[in-house]
Design an enzyme around this catalytic site. Structure first.
Site, short mmCIF file in Angstrom:
data_model
loop_
_atom_site.label_atom_id
_atom_site.label_comp_id
_atom_site.label_asym_id
_atom_site.label_seq_id
_atom_site.Cartn_x
_atom_site.Cartn_y
_atom_site.Cartn_z
N LYS A 208 0.83 -1.21 0.00
CA LYS A 208 0.00 0.00 0.00
C LYS A 208 0.86 1.26 0.00
O LYS A 208 0.65 2.18 -0.79
CB LYS A 208 -0.94 -0.01 1.20
CG LYS A 208 -1.90 1.17 1.22
CD LYS A 208 -2.69 1.25 2.54
CE LYS A 208 -3.61 0.09 2.73
NZ LYS A 208 -4.49 0.26 3.92
N GLU A 214 10.10 -6.04 3.59
CA GLU A 214 10.25 -7.34 2.91
C GLU A 214 9.85 -7.24 1.45
O GLU A 214 10.54 -7.75 0.56
CB GLU A 214 9.40 -8.40 3.61
CG GLU A 214 9.80 -8.69 5.05
CD GLU A 214 9.08 -7.82 6.06
OE1 GLU A 214 9.08 -8.19 7.24
OE2 GLU A 214 8.54 -6.76 5.68
N GLY A 274 -4.78 -5.12 5.85
CA GLY A 274 -4.11 -6.09 4.98
C GLY A 274 -4.74 -7.46 5.02
O GLY A 274 -4.94 -8.11 3.99
N ARG A 275 -5.10 -7.93 6.21
CA ARG A 275 -5.65 -9.27 6.34
C ARG A 275 -7.10 -9.37 5.87
O ARG A 275 -7.68 -10.45 5.84
CB ARG A 275 -5.52 -9.75 7.78
CG ARG A 275 -6.16 -8.83 8.82
CD ARG A 275 -5.68 -9.22 10.22
NE ARG A 275 -6.18 -8.35 11.27
CZ ARG A 275 -5.60 -7.20 11.63
NH1 ARG A 275 -4.54 -6.77 10.97
NH2 ARG A 275 -6.08 -6.49 12.63
N GLU A 360 -3.85 -12.05 14.33
CA GLU A 360 -3.43 -10.66 14.24
C GLU A 360 -4.58 -9.75 14.67
O GLU A 360 -4.36 -8.66 15.20
CB GLU A 360 -2.99 -10.32 12.81
CG GLU A 360 -2.20 -9.02 12.71
CD GLU A 360 -1.51 -8.86 11.37
OE1 GLU A 360 -0.33 -9.28 11.26
OE2 GLU A 360 -2.14 -8.32 10.44
N HIS A 391 -3.41 -38.63 10.19
CA HIS A 391 -2.21 -39.42 10.39
C HIS A 391 -1.11 -38.61 11.07
O HIS A 391 0.05 -39.02 11.05
CB HIS A 391 -1.72 -39.98 9.06
CG HIS A 391 -2.64 -41.00 8.48
ND1 HIS A 391 -2.45 -42.37 8.66
CD2 HIS A 391 -3.78 -40.87 7.77
CE1 HIS A 391 -3.43 -43.03 8.05
NE2 HIS A 391 -4.25 -42.15 7.51
N LYS A 515 9.63 -5.29 13.67
CA LYS A 515 10.09 -4.73 12.40
C LYS A 515 11.01 -3.52 12.64
O LYS A 515 12.03 -3.35 11.98
CB LYS A 515 8.89 -4.34 11.55
CG LYS A 515 8.09 -5.53 11.03
CD LYS A 515 6.71 -5.15 10.57
CE LYS A 515 6.70 -4.28 9.36
NZ LYS A 515 5.32 -4.06 8.87
#
Length: 551
Positions: A208, A214, A274-275, A360, A391, A515
């Site tokens: 954005k 990153e 964002g999420r 979050e 399993h 961060k």
């Protein structure tokens, strides 16, 4: 926005505490005594058939949970969200992911702007771009059409697009592949692009602000690979970035500085977290992969659940009921985690997506007025597709000492109908889906184990206590609309829990500290003695060990 109601001080909370003390769950007996239990606790949510009957509830518990929702003003807060009030308190923002899927022609004025019109203007731009790429009209620097699109983002700009891309594999356009880069570990970028042809590769940089560490580091690495690969082939790089890089961003100056033509930047708004952004321009890669028509169906799935959540009476409101059930387990049974178990291989990234959405959002220790929370908040969401999980970790859910509520998700119609001789393999698969919820609910008694002739010394190991709560969600097929419905369902579940706990589910300050510290520590890692001296003793020792080990 008014101060949060302290849920623990409401009459409903006290009633739930008493009901929990008296409950003595016994799903075997409950089903035997109440033949209509399954029918009474089964609901329809758009295309989804949702069975809550194997949860540890009765009518009294359900009534008290609904009273709790009323007493903490869930309905009022829900309307505030849908109407664009600034319910994200710490950032003073509206929370309007629901506006991303409102029908064209709707009107919603927020801060003096018709946000629905803005959304559809952006969608039109995204769709026009997607059609150019899909049809071959968009061509690279040497005139070749695009065959691979690489989405570079992190968090919500990666987890949502990756999950949906995998979920909608049968709907992808043949001959057009999408890949994803998120981790700042250079291995991610290097291995993702290693076998690609720069002449036919297009990159989408999703950030954005166009400052995400990153994402921008990966974007620069991808740009370096792209330019050096062209040069190695003897191809001029002049103007190449503009033909092979686009952006999902609102920072047009930074986009242009990178070399991307600002007209190829697709924006979104500060009222989209964002999420919660996969159905915004962040989903541009999906519009390219599955096409605008399917993306519209995807949005329609969200919209159907939004309308259900907003308009359906509380007693039949599935996101409300499931959110309240999570409160029941976290705050009254002490459940620390929640399993999501999709019996559909195409949903293999769904649990990872939900981890960001739920943890979050609700991993908070203060309420939206800054006061400490008054109860446990949040739970660990996790899971893997069945039957793989059977399993691996199902043993803990069946016979462990922790109560782990679980959501089982399956589709009636498979993407690939296959038979193994006379056996319909999908029906065999769904038999496991049904068997696991039955086994968790009803268990296996000591008498049943002994009746099988089990040796005395191992009888205890073969007893299953049962009464392990599960919710079963069954859809017709994993279509774009159904994927949208599943996402919206969990968005609203998360919202309900946050309101009960009185927290701001839409900020994420806990993400920021690490961060910022990373930026401070980076010079020390690179050899700056002064920066190294400023670190704590453990960090100093680890940096020294790293520098000794690094070739």
């Amino acid at each position: 926005m008014r101060k949060p109601v302290d849920a623990t001080q409401t009459p409903a909370w006290g009633k739930l505490e008493q009901l929990h003390k008296e409950l003595a769950p016994n799903l075997r007996e409950w089903f035997a005594q109440d033949p209509a239990r399954a029918e009474r606790y089964t609901y329809q949510l758009a295309d989804l058939h949702v069975d809550l009957s194997k949860n540890l509830i009765n009518d009294d518990v359900l009534a008290a949970l609904l009273e709790l929702a009323e007493q903490v003003d869930v309905a009022e807060r829900r309307e505030a969200m849908f109407n664009g009030e600034h319910i994200n308190i710490t950032e003073d923002r509206a929370v309007l992911h629901t506006a991303l899927r409102r029908a064209e022609g709707d009107t919603l004025e927020v801060d003096g702007q018709n946000v629905v019109a803005d959304v559809h203007a952006t969608l039109a731009k995204v769709y026009a771009f997607a059609e150019e790429v899909r049809s071959g009209v968009w061509r690279g620097v040497t005139g070749k059409p695009i065959s691979t699109v690489v989405n570079i983002g992190i968090g919500g700009s990666d987890l949502g697009p990756v999950m949906v891309y995998e979920a909608l594999a049968p709907y992808r356009q043949p001959g057009l592949e999408c890949r994803f880069i998120s981790n700042i570990d250079p291995t991610d970028c290097a291995e993702t692009v290693a076998d690609l042809d720069p002449e036919t590769t297009l990159f989408i940089i999703a950030s954005k602000t166009f400052t995400t560490l990153e994402t921008l580091t990966n974007a620069r690495m991808a740009r370096d690979w792209f330019l050096s690969s062209l040069e190695a082939k003897g191809i001029s790089t002049e103007g190449a970035i503009a033909k092979h890089f686009v952006a999902v961003s609102t920072a047009l100056d930074k986009v242009a500085e990178f070399g991307i033509d600002p007209k190829n930047a697709f924006g979104f708004w500060n009222w989209v977290g964002g999420r919660y952004s996969v159905d915004s321009a962040v989903g541009t890669v999906l519009a390219v992969a599955v096409g605008p028509d399917n993306f519209n169906h995807f949005l329609a799935g969200f919209r159907a659940v939004d309308e259900h959540f907003r308009n359906t009476e509380p007693a039949k409101n599935v996101p409300l009921l499931m959110g309240l059930l999570n409160i029941w387990y976290v705050n009254f049974f002490g459940a620390a985690s929640h399993a999501v178990l999709p019996y559909d291989q195409h949903l293999h990234r769904f649990a990872a997506y939900l981890q960001q959405l739920t943890m979050e959002s609700n991993g908070k220790r203060v309420r939206w007025d800054g006061t400490p929370v008054t109860s446990a908040t949040g739970e660990i969401f996790w899971g893997e597709p069945g039957t793989n999980g059977q399993h691996a970790f199902y043993q803990l859910i069946h016979q462990g000492t922790q109560l782990i509520p679980a959501d089982f998700i399956a589709m009636a119609n498979p993407a690939h109908p296959v038979r193994d001789g006379e056996q319909d393999v999908h029906e065999l698969f769904l038999s496991n889906f049904l068997a696991q919820t039955a086994a968790l609910a009803f268990g296996k008694t000591e008498a049943e184990v002994r009746a099988e002739g089990t040796p005395e010394e191992i009888v205890p190991a073969r007893i299953f206590p049962g009464n392990r709560p599960t919710t079963s969600i069954l859809g017709p097929e994993l279509s774009p609309a159904v994927v949208g419905q599943l996402i919206a369902l969990y968005e609203h579940i998360t919202f309900v829990q946050g309101i009960v706990w009185g927290i701001d589910s839409f900020d994420q300050w806990g993400v920021e500290l690490g961060k910022k510290l990373a930026l401070q520590i980076a010079p020390a890692v690179s050899g700056d003695a002064e920066a190294l001296a400023a670190q704590d003793a453990s960090t100093q020792a680890l940096i020294k060990a790293y520098r000794e080990l690094r070739h």
